[in-house]
Every structure is written in structure tokens, then in C-alpha cells.
Design a protein around this motif. Structure first.
Motif, PDB file in Angstrom:
ATOM      1  N   ALA A   1       0.819  -1.214   0.000  1.00 20.35           N
ATOM      2  CA  ALA A   1       0.000   0.000   0.000  1.00 20.35           C
ATOM      3  C   ALA A   1       0.853   1.264   0.000  1.00 20.35           C
ATOM      4  CB  ALA A   1      -0.929   0.001   1.209  1.00 20.35           C
ATOM      5  N   HIS A   2       2.057   1.170   0.553  1.00 25.32           N
ATOM      6  CA  HIS A   2       2.918   2.347   0.659  1.00 25.32           C
ATOM      7  C   HIS A   2       4.081   2.358  -0.324  1.00 25.32           C
ATOM      8  CE1 HIS A   2       0.714   3.765   4.104  1.00 25.32           C
ATOM      9  NE2 HIS A   2       0.776   2.557   4.613  1.00 25.32           N
TER      10      HIS A   2
ATOM     11  N   LYS B   1      -2.256   0.561  -6.727  1.00 26.18           N
ATOM     12  CA  LYS B   1      -3.056   1.103  -5.617  1.00 26.18           C
ATOM     13  C   LYS B   1      -4.537   0.825  -5.866  1.00 26.18           C
ATOM     14  CE  LYS B   1       0.584   3.088  -3.828  1.00 26.18           C
ATOM     15  NZ  LYS B   1       1.536   2.049  -3.616  1.00 26.18           N
TER      16      LYS B   1
END
Length: 184
Positions: free
Chosen positions: A49-50, A56
Motif C-alpha cells: 500500500a505504501h 493502488k
């Protein structure tokens, strides 16, 4: 470690453990998964997610779960969103749904009953057997309230003269509590 359906389910279970640890432990045993595998799946999903170049939103879900078997459209106010659904083996009869806005942003993700809300009795409120939509449709006057953490929902409703609070994670029923006193 690749990230597929099993790992995605474990990442969901990690968040559910906040509200229903006993049910998660039982399910880990059925899946033959360890707590370490649960933690690693959650950590891997969080890293994805990062990560700057990782997909995404709905693209991340597609990467983990494959193409959605169900695609549709739904009005949301003056806009229309795409509806994507995937069945997950641990929760038969339910689907993991993503609502995607016109710009491709992920608006919501949670479990739903693909056939529409089920009519429940109070006795039917069994962990992991129902979703937010079922409770809302079955108990007139039910009120959704923001949950205390991301992907948590709360639904307050009255039954037999008492106010109850149903707690959900990713839209999946986890437990029932007495609601705090106050106006309903």
C-alpha cells in the motif's frame, strides 16, 4: 512471498482480530496458518500500500485476487461508481466488494451479500454470518456509525426494547454489544 487470495484473506483476518480474536484464531487453525503468517501477510499488504510503484486501490485488489468475477455500475448521488466483487473461500455466500469512483479511486471495500440483504432474526446475528446490509434491512431504524478504526463499522439498532450495537470489520459482522445509553 507472493500475495494472492490466501494472503489477502490473512490480511483481512489481521484487522478482524481487533474485534473477534477468538474467531480469527479458530479460522487460522482451519486454514493451517500461523500467527506469524498472519502478521507477515498484513505487513506485506501494508508495504504494498505504501510502495511507490505498487498498484493502488482496485488495481491492488486485482493483483491479489485476479480479475473480479462480477463487474457492474451503481449510482452514488450524482456520480456512478464501478462495482467489483470477488468471492473469497473463507466466507462462502458473501463477496468482497470494491466501489471505484469515476477517477479510479477506491471509495469503499467490504463484504456484501451478492444476492441482496438477507432477512435476519436477532438469533441470526452470528459472527461472520451477516453483513452491514443485512442488519440495516432487518432491523428498522438501524443507524450506521463510524467505527473506531479504519474498515470498522458500527450499526446501532433496537430489539425487544433495548439498543444493541453490531460491530463489523470490512462490513462483516464480528460481535454484538449493548449500545451505550443515549438517544436513539
Amino acid at each position: 512471498m507472493g500475495f494472492g487470495v490466501r494472503e489477502f484473506e490473512l490480511a483481512l483476518l489481521h484487522r478482524m482480530r481487533d474485534v473477534n480474536a477468538e474467531k480469527v484464531e479458530e479460522t487460522l487453525g482451519l486454514l493451517g496458518a500461523s500467527r506469524a503468517e498472519l502478521r507477515e501477510a498484513h505487513a506485506h499488504w501494508t508495504r504494498l500500500a505504501h510502495a511507490p510503484r505498487a498498484p493502488k486501490g482496485a488495481a491492488a485488489l486485482r493483483r491479489a485476487l485476479g480479475p473480479p468475477p462480477h463487474r457492474g455500475r451503481r449510482p452514488a448521488g450524482s456520480l456512478t461508481c464501478d462495482v467489483l466483487r470477488w468471492p473469497l473461500p473463507t466466507w462462502p455466500g458473501l463477496a468482497y466488494e470494491a466501489l471505484v469512483g469515476p477517477g479510479g479511486e477506491l471509495w469503499n471495500q467490504w463484504f456484501v451479500r451478492p444476492s441482496g440483504a438477507a432477512a435476519l432474526t436477532f438469533a441470526d446475528l452470528v459472527p461472520w454470518a451477516c453483513v452491514v446490509g443485512d442488519v440495516g434491512a432487518s432491523f428498522p431504524g438501524a443507524v450506521q456509525i463510524d467505527g473506531p478504526a479504519p474498515h470498522h463499522w458500527t450499526v446501532d439498532f433496537r430489539h425487544d426494547g433495548e439498543t444493541h450495537r453490531a460491530r463489523f470489520v470490512y462490513g462483516l459482522f464480528q460481535r454484538l454489544e449493548r449500545a451505550p445509553s443515549g438517544p436513539f
